[in-house]
Design a protein around this motif. Sequence first.
Motif, PDB file in Angstrom:
ATOM      1  N   LEU A   9      -1.259  -4.230   3.284  1.00  0.00           N
ATOM      2  CA  LEU A   9      -0.509  -4.185   2.020  1.00  0.00           C
ATOM      3  C   LEU A   9       0.972  -4.454   2.250  1.00  0.00           C
ATOM      4  O   LEU A   9       1.595  -5.258   1.524  1.00  0.00           O
ATOM      5  N   THR A  10       1.558  -3.817   3.250  1.00  0.00           N
ATOM      6  CA  THR A  10       3.002  -3.943   3.460  1.00  0.00           C
ATOM      7  C   THR A  10       3.384  -5.335   3.963  1.00  0.00           C
ATOM      8  O   THR A  10       4.350  -5.923   3.481  1.00  0.00           O
ATOM      9  N   VAL A  11       2.627  -5.862   4.922  1.00  0.00           N
ATOM     10  CA  VAL A  11       2.943  -7.192   5.454  1.00  0.00           C
ATOM     11  C   VAL A  11       2.790  -8.252   4.373  1.00  0.00           C
ATOM     12  O   VAL A  11       3.637  -9.148   4.228  1.00  0.00           O
ATOM     13  N   THR A  12       1.729  -8.156   3.580  1.00  0.00           N
ATOM     14  CA  THR A  12       1.498  -9.153   2.525  1.00  0.00           C
ATOM     15  C   THR A  12       2.579  -9.092   1.455  1.00  0.00           C
ATOM     16  O   THR A  12       3.141 -10.121   1.055  1.00  0.00           O
ATOM     17  N   SER A  13       2.909  -7.873   0.987  1.00  0.00           N
ATOM     18  CA  SER A  13       3.891  -7.759  -0.096  1.00  0.00           C
ATOM     19  C   SER A  13       5.274  -8.197   0.368  1.00  0.00           C
ATOM     20  O   SER A  13       5.994  -8.895  -0.355  1.00  0.00           O
ATOM     21  N   PHE A  14       5.663  -7.799   1.593  1.00  0.00           N
ATOM     22  CA  PHE A  14       6.965  -8.206   2.111  1.00  0.00           C
ATOM     23  C   PHE A  14       7.056  -9.727   2.217  1.00  0.00           C
ATOM     24  O   PHE A  14       8.059 -10.337   1.829  1.00  0.00           O
ATOM     25  N   SER A  15       6.005 -10.349   2.717  1.00  0.00           N
ATOM     26  CA  SER A  15       6.031 -11.800   2.929  1.00  0.00           C
ATOM     27  C   SER A  15       6.090 -12.561   1.609  1.00  0.00           C
ATOM     28  O   SER A  15       6.814 -13.552   1.492  1.00  0.00           O
ATOM     29  N   VAL A  16       5.338 -12.087   0.609  1.00  0.00           N
ATOM     30  CA  VAL A  16       5.366 -12.755  -0.694  1.00  0.00           C
ATOM     31  C   VAL A  16       6.754 -12.664  -1.319  1.00  0.00           C
ATOM     32  O   VAL A  16       7.295 -13.658  -1.838  1.00  0.00           O
ATOM     33  N   MET A  17       7.349 -11.490  -1.283  1.00  0.00           N
ATOM     34  CA  MET A  17       8.673 -11.315  -1.875  1.00  0.00           C
ATOM     35  C   MET A  17       9.747 -12.092  -1.108  1.00  0.00           C
ATOM     36  O   MET A  17      10.689 -12.624  -1.700  1.00  0.00           O
ATOM     37  N   THR A  18       9.602 -12.176   0.211  1.00  0.00           N
ATOM     38  CA  THR A  18      10.544 -12.954   1.004  1.00  0.00           C
ATOM     39  C   THR A  18      10.444 -14.433   0.652  1.00  0.00           C
ATOM     40  O   THR A  18      11.463 -15.137   0.546  1.00  0.00           O
ATOM     41  N   LEU A  19       9.233 -14.926   0.465  1.00  0.00           N
ATOM     42  CA  LEU A  19       9.055 -16.318   0.049  1.00  0.00           C
ATOM     43  C   LEU A  19       9.712 -16.566  -1.308  1.00  0.00           C
ATOM     44  O   LEU A  19      10.385 -17.591  -1.513  1.00  0.00           O
ATOM     45  N   LEU A  20       9.559 -15.631  -2.237  1.00  0.00           N
ATOM     46  CA  LEU A  20      10.156 -15.799  -3.562  1.00  0.00           C
ATOM     47  C   LEU A  20      11.685 -15.817  -3.494  1.00  0.00           C
ATOM     48  O   LEU A  20      12.334 -16.430  -4.350  1.00  0.00           O
ATOM     49  N   CYS A  21      12.272 -15.160  -2.474  1.00  0.00           N
ATOM     50  CA  CYS A  21      13.726 -15.201  -2.303  1.00  0.00           C
ATOM     51  C   CYS A  21      14.228 -16.636  -2.137  1.00  0.00           C
ATOM     52  O   CYS A  21      15.370 -16.950  -2.507  1.00  0.00           O
ATOM     53  N   ALA A  22      13.400 -17.499  -1.577  1.00  0.00           N
ATOM     54  CA  ALA A  22      13.794 -18.890  -1.379  1.00  0.00           C
ATOM     55  C   ALA A  22      14.002 -19.623  -2.701  1.00  0.00           C
ATOM     56  O   ALA A  22      14.659 -20.666  -2.742  1.00  0.00           O
ATOM     57  N   PHE A  23      13.459 -19.066  -3.782  1.00  0.00           N
ATOM     58  CA  PHE A  23      13.558 -19.722  -5.091  1.00  0.00           C
ATOM     59  C   PHE A  23      14.435 -18.945  -6.064  1.00  0.00           C
ATOM     60  O   PHE A  23      14.437 -19.227  -7.265  1.00  0.00           O
ATOM     61  N   ALA A  24      15.185 -17.962  -5.561  1.00  0.00           N
ATOM     62  CA  ALA A  24      16.032 -17.139  -6.428  1.00  0.00           C
ATOM     63  C   ALA A  24      17.078 -18.007  -7.136  1.00  0.00           C
ATOM     64  O   ALA A  24      17.828 -18.726  -6.465  1.00  0.00           O
ATOM     65  N   PRO A  25      17.176 -17.921  -8.464  1.00  0.00           N
ATOM     66  CA  PRO A  25      18.123 -18.770  -9.190  1.00  0.00           C
ATOM     67  C   PRO A  25      19.534 -18.204  -9.269  1.00  0.00           C
ATOM     68  O   PRO A  25      20.479 -18.916  -9.610  1.00  0.00           O
ATOM     69  N   ASN A  26      19.699 -16.902  -8.968  1.00  0.00           N
ATOM     70  CA  ASN A  26      21.018 -16.280  -9.085  1.00  0.00           C
ATOM     71  C   ASN A  26      21.063 -15.026  -8.208  1.00  0.00           C
ATOM     72  O   ASN A  26      20.023 -14.560  -7.702  1.00  0.00           O
ATOM     73  N   PRO A  27      22.245 -14.447  -8.009  1.00  0.00           N
ATOM     74  CA  PRO A  27      22.362 -13.272  -7.140  1.00  0.00           C
ATOM     75  C   PRO A  27      21.568 -12.074  -7.629  1.00  0.00           C
ATOM     76  O   PRO A  27      21.046 -11.293  -6.817  1.00  0.00           O
ATOM     77  N   GLU A  28      21.480 -11.906  -8.958  1.00  0.00           N
ATOM     78  CA  GLU A  28      20.760 -10.756  -9.500  1.00  0.00           C
ATOM     79  C   GLU A  28      19.281 -10.798  -9.122  1.00  0.00           C
ATOM     80  O   GLU A  28      18.690  -9.792  -8.701  1.00  0.00           O
ATOM     81  N   VAL A  29      18.678 -11.974  -9.259  1.00  0.00           N
ATOM     82  CA  VAL A  29      17.265 -12.118  -8.903  1.00  0.00           C
ATOM     83  C   VAL A  29      17.071 -11.960  -7.395  1.00  0.00           C
ATOM     84  O   VAL A  29      16.116 -11.321  -6.937  1.00  0.00           O
ATOM     85  N   LEU A  30      17.990 -12.510  -6.620  1.00  0.00           N
ATOM     86  CA  LEU A  30      17.893 -12.359  -5.171  1.00  0.00           C
ATOM     87  C   LEU A  30      17.963 -10.884  -4.779  1.00  0.00           C
ATOM     88  O   LEU A  30      17.188 -10.418  -3.933  1.00  0.00           O
ATOM     89  N   GLY A  31      18.879 -10.136  -5.397  1.00  0.00           N
ATOM     90  CA  GLY A  31      18.982  -8.708  -5.102  1.00  0.00           C
ATOM     91  C   GLY A  31      17.700  -7.966  -5.453  1.00  0.00           C
ATOM     92  O   GLY A  31      17.229  -7.116  -4.694  1.00  0.00           O
ATOM     93  N   LEU A  32      17.106  -8.297  -6.616  1.00  0.00           N
ATOM     94  CA  LEU A  32      15.855  -7.658  -7.026  1.00  0.00           C
ATOM     95  C   LEU A  32      14.733  -7.965  -6.035  1.00  0.00           C
ATOM     96  O   LEU A  32      13.967  -7.077  -5.636  1.00  0.00           O
ATOM     97  N   LEU A  33      14.638  -9.225  -5.631  1.00  0.00           N
ATOM     98  CA  LEU A  33      13.585  -9.619  -4.699  1.00  0.00           C
ATOM     99  C   LEU A  33      13.796  -8.985  -3.332  1.00  0.00           C
ATOM    100  O   LEU A  33      12.824  -8.601  -2.663  1.00  0.00           O
ATOM    101  N   ARG A  34      15.040  -8.863  -2.909  1.00  0.00           N
ATOM    102  CA  ARG A  34      15.316  -8.186  -1.632  1.00  0.00           C
ATOM    103  C   ARG A  34      14.917  -6.706  -1.712  1.00  0.00           C
ATOM    104  O   ARG A  34      14.412  -6.142  -0.747  1.00  0.00           O
TER     105      ARG A  34
END
Length: 418
Positions: free
Chosen positions: A87-112
Amino acid sequence: MTATVATSHRTRTGWVAPLCWSAVVLDGVDLVVLGVVLPSLLTERSWALTPGSASLISVVGLVGVMLGALATGAISDVIGRRRTMLLTVTSFSVMTLLCAFAPNPEVLGLLRFLAGLGLGGVLPTALALVNEQAADGHGGRATTSMMTGYHVGAVLTALLGILIIPSLGWRWMFALGALPALVLVPLLLRHLPESGAYLTAREARRSAGSSAPATTEAPAGRPAGSVGLLFRHGLARSTLAFWVTSFMGLLLVYGLNTWLPQIMRSAGYELGAALALLLVLNVGAVLGLLVAGRVADRIGTRRAAVVWFVASAVFLALLSVRLPGVGVYAVVLATGVFVFSAQVLVYAYVAQVYPAAARGAALGGAAGVGRLGAITGPFLTGMLLTAGIAYPWGFYLFAVVAVVGALAVAVVRSRSAS
């Protein structure tokens, strides 16, 4: 038939150490990836980031890691180490991948933050697995060997940043940070066994439950769940002591890794020398991890942890003196040897003190509270730099922190986990 089953079991448990080591590499990736991409983020005109707002993204991510560690350790005591690791490895990896598509700092902070929730559970779960799989008397060596993955991940990410960002940009760093999951998750699914100690504890709970009257609540005066066990049976003092020690240990780790070059610059060292000292510090960290586990298995984990914190205090205090030539490199190397593995010895000791039914919660609590130190260390050191007194007072502060860590781990009540 019995021999075949035994061979299959040994083969599966043989996967525990390499798979947990690979998972901990992700923690090392997370340690430096934001620092690697921050210079590029600050040049994104549409984002209008300042150093202050960029630091907020870092803090939000660390808060996520802290909360993830505090929650997931207890969760692993309920659903098992194997499921929790997946669970932890999968969720961390998915959210890290989504960071690559963050459109602004707020979304990047949320994804981090969301990535941190998953990542926070990786370390306590891996620590529980390797300690429960390790042969008796070898828990210290198993823990420190696994934690070398932390520094391998940090070094590889820094090197990748040098190669990738100039040509492909910062977004690719997050995409590459998620890439290991494509290999690691299938390997975890196929080869990671459940902890034998967890299975034994689960069966004991089921047996106790089947022989007791049906009830939806814990008996009066008895805290429910593995978290409650941290404060029962004489463990309350040890729990609080481990939390204090972990806070101090990670304050040192993150404070030094974040600000050592700048402190040495303020002491008059050239930039190249200051950066080289950071590299030497982390080389010392790897050497310390290779040595500390063997020492702990020989003289006892508590004694080794106290010695390591005291030695850290001595060498940190020595750094307040401007040493000539190779002297400063030798002291920084020795500082790395003791500071980083001191905290890892704390994790090894936690795994030995608590029973299997509460081991995940205990490790998660220590790692989670320690993350408060990870946030505090860079903040306090930054304040000293702003005031212009980081050298030598930053090293005096670090030395005192190490002494407090030694005193805290010394008051832990020694007992053997079952």
